[in-house]
Design a protein around this motif. Sequence first.
Motif, PDB file in Angstrom:
ATOM      1  N   LEU A  61       0.829  -1.209   0.000  1.00  0.00           N
ATOM      2  CA  LEU A  61       0.000   0.000   0.000  1.00  0.00           C
ATOM      3  C   LEU A  61       0.863   1.260   0.000  1.00  0.00           C
ATOM      4  O   LEU A  61       0.527   2.253  -0.653  1.00  0.00           O
ATOM      5  CB  LEU A  61      -0.929  -0.007   1.216  1.00  0.00           C
ATOM      6  N   GLN A  62       1.980   1.214   0.726  1.00  0.00           N
ATOM      7  CA  GLN A  62       2.871   2.374   0.781  1.00  0.00           C
ATOM      8  C   GLN A  62       3.442   2.711  -0.593  1.00  0.00           C
ATOM      9  O   GLN A  62       3.586   3.869  -0.955  1.00  0.00           O
ATOM     10  CB  GLN A  62       4.011   2.092   1.761  1.00  0.00           C
ATOM     11  N   TRP A  63       3.738   1.677  -1.373  1.00  0.00           N
ATOM     12  CA  TRP A  63       4.321   1.860  -2.707  1.00  0.00           C
ATOM     13  C   TRP A  63       3.366   1.341  -3.774  1.00  0.00           C
ATOM     14  O   TRP A  63       3.786   0.700  -4.738  1.00  0.00           O
ATOM     15  CB  TRP A  63       5.669   1.135  -2.786  1.00  0.00           C
ATOM     16  N   TRP A  64       2.093   1.651  -3.597  1.00  0.00           N
ATOM     17  CA  TRP A  64       1.055   1.085  -4.447  1.00  0.00           C
ATOM     18  C   TRP A  64       1.256   1.406  -5.929  1.00  0.00           C
ATOM     19  O   TRP A  64       1.068   0.551  -6.790  1.00  0.00           O
ATOM     20  CB  TRP A  64      -0.322   1.553  -3.995  1.00  0.00           C
ATOM     21  N   SER A  65       1.620   2.629  -6.256  1.00  0.00           N
ATOM     22  CA  SER A  65       1.744   2.999  -7.668  1.00  0.00           C
ATOM     23  C   SER A  65       2.795   2.153  -8.377  1.00  0.00           C
ATOM     24  O   SER A  65       2.634   1.784  -9.546  1.00  0.00           O
ATOM     25  CB  SER A  65       2.093   4.487  -7.802  1.00  0.00           C
ATOM     26  N   ASP A  66       3.867   1.810  -7.675  1.00  0.00           N
ATOM     27  CA  ASP A  66       4.924   0.994  -8.274  1.00  0.00           C
ATOM     28  C   ASP A  66       4.479  -0.454  -8.434  1.00  0.00           C
ATOM     29  O   ASP A  66       4.752  -1.084  -9.458  1.00  0.00           O
ATOM     30  CB  ASP A  66       6.192   1.061  -7.430  1.00  0.00           C
TER      31      ASP A  66
END
Length: 278
Positions: A61-66
Motif C-alpha cells: 500500500l505504501q508503494w502502491w503505484s509501483d
Amino acid sequence: MISAGPFSIQVVILIVAVLLAWVITRKVAQRLPDTPARQAGGLLLDAVFWGLVAARLGYILQWWSDYAASPLSMIAIGDGGFSGGSGVLGGVAFAWWRTRTMPLLRRPLLVGSAAGVLSWSAATGVLGLIQLAVAPPLPELQLNRLDADPVVLSEYTGRPVVVNLWASWCPPCRREMPVLEQAQSHYPGIAIVMVNQGESAAQARDFLAREHLTFQENLLDPAGRLMRDMGARGLPTTLFFDAQGRLVDSHVGELTRASLRDTLSRHFQPLTINTAKE
C-alpha cells in the motif's frame, strides 16, 4: 555485508526475536493457573504469521503505484518489502482478536509479543550503528568499460552510487535490469553502475543489445573481484553508496521498482525529491 551463512543478519535477528517471544509466551503461561502453554505458544506463531502478511500488505500500500504498474512484483517477497509498523499492528490486532474468548491467553501472548518486538527493534538499531561504523568504502578497484577504457570505482565518489553486480545467465538479474534502467533516467543525480561478473565484453554487449537495454555506466569484472571484495553471496547483488563513498545498504536478489525506490528514498531522500522525473 553482514550475514550468517546463507541468511542475511536481518533475517537471523527476526528469527531469534520470534523464538524469544515464543519462549517467553510459554513461560508466562506456565506460571498462570489454567493457562495452556502449548496453546499460547501456538497462538504466538499464528500472530507472527499474520503480522508478516500485514507487513507485506502495508508495504504494498505504501508503494502502491509501483506495484500496480507491475502486479506480479507483489508476490516477489525476496525484494525485502515489509513494513515493520504494519506488521506489529497486524500481529497485535490478531492476538487481541483471537483471545477475545480466551482472556487467560491474552496476557502471556502480549507479554511475549512485546519482548519479541523490543528485542527485534533493539537488535536492528544496534546492527544499523555497527554497519555504519564498519561500512566499507567504494573500493580502489580498476575495471574496464565495455569499450575497454579503464575506470577506478572510487572515482564515482562525490554523488550517491548504486552498483549492480549481474551476469547475462542470471534470470533475476535480467528481470530487474529494466527497473535499474528506468531509475537511471528518474534519478540523474545518482550514478547507476552496472558491473558484469565473469563474462567477456562481447557477451555483455550482445545481451544488452538483444534486450534493448542502455546504461550509461557499464563495467566488466571478468574475475569477479568486486563480488569477492564486497562479500556478495550471489547474483544479483546491489550495493548502495552515499556521496562520501560509504556503503549504506545492500540487497541480494531481485529488486522491484518499489524496493529500489524505497531504498533510494531512505538513504538519498533530498536528492531523489529534487531530481526525480516522476
